[in-house]
Design a protein around this motif. Structure first.
Motif, mmCIF file in Angstrom:
data_model
loop_
_atom_site.group_PDB
_atom_site.id
_atom_site.type_symbol
_atom_site.label_atom_id
_atom_site.label_comp_id
_atom_site.label_asym_id
_atom_site.label_seq_id
_atom_site.Cartn_x
_atom_site.Cartn_y
_atom_site.Cartn_z
ATOM 1 N N ASP A 163 0.830 -1.203 0.000
ATOM 2 C CA ASP A 163 0.000 0.000 0.000
ATOM 3 C C ASP A 163 0.870 1.261 0.000
ATOM 4 O O ASP A 163 1.771 1.403 0.824
ATOM 5 N N GLN A 164 0.548 2.163 -0.925
ATOM 6 C CA GLN A 164 1.291 3.418 -1.080
ATOM 7 C C GLN A 164 0.353 4.595 -0.855
ATOM 8 O O GLN A 164 -0.792 4.578 -1.305
ATOM 9 N N HIS A 165 0.858 5.615 -0.166
ATOM 10 C CA HIS A 165 0.060 6.803 0.152
ATOM 11 C C HIS A 165 0.893 8.049 -0.112
ATOM 12 O O HIS A 165 2.024 8.147 0.357
ATOM 13 N N PHE A 166 0.338 9.006 -0.843
ATOM 14 C CA PHE A 166 0.999 10.280 -1.107
ATOM 15 C C PHE A 166 0.020 11.413 -0.833
ATOM 16 O O PHE A 166 -1.156 11.337 -1.206
ATOM 17 N N ASP A 167 0.525 12.452 -0.171
ATOM 18 C CA ASP A 167 -0.229 13.683 -0.008
ATOM 19 C C ASP A 167 0.122 14.587 -1.189
ATOM 20 O O ASP A 167 1.256 15.055 -1.289
ATOM 21 N N PRO A 168 -0.806 14.826 -2.113
ATOM 22 C CA PRO A 168 -0.481 15.609 -3.303
ATOM 23 C C PRO A 168 -0.036 17.035 -2.975
ATOM 24 O O PRO A 168 0.669 17.657 -3.778
ATOM 25 N N ALA A 169 -0.417 17.533 -1.807
ATOM 26 C CA ALA A 169 -0.007 18.890 -1.430
ATOM 27 C C ALA A 169 1.492 18.979 -1.187
ATOM 28 O O ALA A 169 2.061 20.084 -1.187
ATOM 29 N N LEU A 170 2.145 17.828 -0.990
ATOM 30 C CA LEU A 170 3.588 17.815 -0.764
ATOM 31 C C LEU A 170 4.371 17.570 -2.055
ATOM 32 O O LEU A 170 5.597 17.439 -2.023
ATOM 33 N N LEU A 171 3.659 17.486 -3.167
ATOM 34 C CA LEU A 171 4.295 17.267 -4.461
ATOM 35 C C LEU A 171 4.218 18.536 -5.302
ATOM 36 O O LEU A 171 3.281 19.320 -5.176
ATOM 37 N N SER A 172 5.198 18.725 -6.159
ATOM 38 C CA SER A 172 5.154 19.848 -7.101
ATOM 39 C C SER A 172 4.255 19.511 -8.276
ATOM 40 O O SER A 172 4.236 18.366 -8.753
ATOM 41 N N ASP A 173 3.510 20.503 -8.734
ATOM 42 C CA ASP A 173 2.792 20.333 -9.998
ATOM 43 C C ASP A 173 3.832 20.104 -11.095
ATOM 44 O O ASP A 173 4.674 20.968 -11.339
ATOM 45 N N PRO A 174 3.816 18.951 -11.747
ATOM 46 C CA PRO A 174 4.893 18.635 -12.677
ATOM 47 C C PRO A 174 4.817 19.431 -13.980
ATOM 48 O O PRO A 174 3.721 19.679 -14.506
ATOM 49 N N VAL A 175 5.975 19.811 -14.483
ATOM 50 C CA VAL A 175 6.049 20.412 -15.814
ATOM 51 C C VAL A 175 5.818 19.300 -16.824
ATOM 52 O O VAL A 175 6.482 18.260 -16.784
ATOM 53 N N ILE A 176 4.882 19.507 -17.721
ATOM 54 C CA ILE A 176 4.567 18.478 -18.717
ATOM 55 C C ILE A 176 4.951 18.912 -20.130
ATOM 56 O O ILE A 176 5.050 18.082 -21.034
ATOM 57 N N ARG A 177 5.185 20.256 -20.290
ATOM 58 C CA ARG A 177 5.527 20.758 -21.615
ATOM 59 C C ARG A 177 6.481 21.938 -21.476
ATOM 60 O O ARG A 177 6.269 22.814 -20.641
ATOM 61 N N ARG A 178 7.519 21.904 -22.288
ATOM 62 C CA ARG A 178 8.531 22.956 -22.217
ATOM 63 C C ARG A 178 8.096 24.207 -22.970
ATOM 64 O O ARG A 178 7.119 24.187 -23.722
ATOM 65 N N GLU A 179 8.912 25.261 -22.800
ATOM 66 C CA GLU A 179 8.633 26.536 -23.479
ATOM 67 C C GLU A 179 8.610 26.396 -24.997
ATOM 68 O O GLU A 179 7.878 27.121 -25.683
ATOM 69 N N ASP A 180 9.399 25.475 -25.531
ATOM 70 C CA ASP A 180 9.453 25.312 -26.992
ATOM 71 C C ASP A 180 8.353 24.384 -27.513
ATOM 72 O O ASP A 180 8.320 24.061 -28.711
ATOM 73 N N GLY A 181 7.457 23.949 -26.643
ATOM 74 C CA GLY A 181 6.350 23.085 -27.061
ATOM 75 C C GLY A 181 6.652 21.605 -26.989
ATOM 76 O O GLY A 181 5.756 20.785 -27.214
ATOM 77 N N SER A 182 7.900 21.223 -26.694
ATOM 78 C CA SER A 182 8.238 19.801 -26.623
ATOM 79 C C SER A 182 7.712 19.193 -25.329
ATOM 80 O O SER A 182 7.480 19.884 -24.332
ATOM 81 N N TRP A 183 7.531 17.879 -25.363
ATOM 82 C CA TRP A 183 6.906 17.176 -24.247
ATOM 83 C C TRP A 183 7.934 16.594 -23.300
ATOM 84 O O TRP A 183 8.983 16.103 -23.716
ATOM 85 N N LEU A 184 7.615 16.623 -22.015
ATOM 86 C CA LEU A 184 8.368 15.844 -21.058
ATOM 87 C C LEU A 184 7.716 14.474 -20.921
ATOM 88 O O LEU A 184 6.677 14.198 -21.516
ATOM 89 N N TYR A 185 8.294 13.642 -20.098
ATOM 90 C CA TYR A 185 7.927 12.228 -20.027
ATOM 91 C C TYR A 185 6.493 11.975 -19.551
ATOM 92 O O TYR A 185 5.784 11.112 -20.078
ATOM 93 N N MET A 186 6.042 12.728 -18.558
ATOM 94 C CA MET A 186 4.896 12.317 -17.749
ATOM 95 C C MET A 186 3.582 12.175 -18.515
ATOM 96 O O MET A 186 2.917 11.140 -18.442
#
Length: 445
Positions: A163-186
């Motif tokens: 069993d895994q538990h995460f408090d989302p308030a302790l996580l950073s909102d992940p970057v999903i797209r760069r300034e040049d429009g390219s995609w990150l992994y997530m």
């Protein structure tokens, strides 16, 4: 439900032993359950992805016997990512941010100095339309973040970690797209897992935090989450992560004449409660594969253990499995005679030359030369058979009084030029009557 797993390497370099383990476990789990195994090439990094690495990944998996049922490439799916991104944008699940790398680094340092976790402070959500217009007029371009739902705890039951538990308030909102429009992994990975029907995501424990974030992405995209299994990372024999593990690849294993079955037998079992055994039949390993047998302690990869395991597996290989790799003229009988003396298949040519010649004559003492001369005459008088070694040495024992090492060693040295090697009872018939007599004559001269 059909089980479907995936291996998703980035073609920005060659596979290393950690990648190979991930691919193997995904393949084994799918095969055990009659499912499908997908190779997905995560080639969104156009600058670093190279076709030569794509070719190498396919070849390495093929050599190991890890054959995907299908293949996908992220570079062919940009339109799909754009479509789903726009859906998330319309629903308020993503937002633009304008901080530079330097500004973000400064924010992290300030938070750390205050004893707070260095998570993103969501400052971009406070920007007004006028603020955004001003930033863009100044030449700033937005990168895009996925907005986590801070009100909904993230939980899942991991097939290895429980069993895994995460408090989302302790996580950073992940970057999903760069300034040049390219995609990150997530985000592309999540979209792919949904569209491709992935039921189980098997990867290293370094992705646990990513999984927490991606679970919310699955939900935001209206999809159920797959099951997850996060494996303990490989460590070297010194008990810590080793840079060398990142450089051990299929090419290196092949150069060292390591059999694919040996790599699979080791990587299938290390980190589990099952012993590592010289099992050449991959399907035997598949049948016993079970994530419940994996522990959370680091999995220890030992190069020496691999070499020893490889030797044991070579000794199990049938002629039918190796016949296409044997020197010209080597028969099943010859393989069975030489096989017990091999450390790896790279030694085949050496031992086959011991059979076919020429061999370098050992320096013998005067007494041993005289003995070998008598042995030549005795062999010449005997009828040749598959049991000639036993008949010959029995006759020599009676006529010369020699026994044990003084009897056998000069004969081995004269016939092979070595003081060690395969059983002479099996080797002498392979050498043949004429060659044996010639070698004895040369050694006694």
């Amino acid at each position: 439900m059909t089980i479907k797993t995936r291996f998703a390497p980035s073609p920005t370099g060659h596979l290393h032993v950690g990648n190979i383990r991930t691919a193997l476990h995904n393949w084994m789990f799918a095969k055990k359950h009659g499912g499908e195994f997908l190779l997905r090439l995560d080639d969104t990094d156009e600058a670093r992805s190279k076709e030569e690495y794509v070719t190498a990944i396919r070849a390495d998996l093929g050599w190991l016997g890890i054959n995907p049922d299908s293949e996908e490439r992220q570079s062919a799916r940009f339109d799909r990512y754009e479509e789903r991104f726009e859906e998330l944008k319309a629903a308020g699940h993503v937002y633009p941010a304008y901080e530079t790398a330097q500004e973000l680094d400064l924010k992290r340092k300030v938070q750390l100095s205050r004893g707070k976790p260095p998570t993103y402070d969501r400052g971009a959500l406070e920007l007004t339309e006028a603020d955004i217009a001003g930033l863009e007029a100044a030449g700033r371009k937005a990168h895009w973040r996925f907005k986590l739902d801070h009100d909904t705890p993230i939980t899942w039951t991991d097939l290895i970690r429980g069993d895994q538990h995460f408090d989302p308030a302790l996580l950073s909102d992940p970057v999903i797209r760069r300034e040049d429009g390219s995609w990150l992994y997530m985000l592309p990975s999540t979209i792919d897992d949904i569209d491709m029907g992935i039921t189980h995501v098997v990867r290293g424990e370094d992705h646990v935090a990513n999984t927490a974030v991606q679970i919310q992405m699955f939900h935001a995209l209206g999809a159920d989450t797959p099951d997850f299994a996060h494996e303990a990372l490989l460590v070297g024999t010194e008990g810590k992560l080793s840079k060398r593990l990142g450089s051990l690849g299929v090419g290196g294993f092949r150069e060292r004449n390591i059999e694919p079955q040996s790599i699979i037998a080791l990587l299938a079992r290390i980190g589990t409660s099952d012993p590592v055994e010289p099992i050449a039949d991959i399907m035997t390993l598949v049948d016993g594969f079970d994530f419940s047998r994996f522990g959370r302690a680091p999995a220890r990869f030992d190069d020496d253990e691999l070499a020893q395991l490889n030797q044991k597996i070579v000794h199990l290989l049938d002629y039918s499995a190796v016949k296409d790799r044997l020197p010209d003229g080597m028969t099943a009988t010859a393989w069975e005679a030489i096989r017990p003396n091999l450390h790896d298949m790279g030694e085949l040519d050496h031992w086959w030359q011991v059979v076919t010649g020429p061999v370098t004559t050992c320096e013998l003492t005067a007494d041993d030369r005289e003995f070998v001369n008598q042995a030549h005459d005795a062999l010449n008088d005997l009828p040749w058979s598959e049991t000639i070694w036993k008949e010959w040495t029995t006759a020599l024992k009676q006529s010369t009084g020699r026994k044990g090492k003084p009897l056998f060693m000069p004969l081995r040295q004269a016939l092979t030029g070595l003081d060690h090697g395969p059983d002479m009872g099996a080797l002498l018939p392979l050498i043949g009557r004429d060659a044996a007599l010639e070698r004895l004559q040369n050694a006694s001269a």
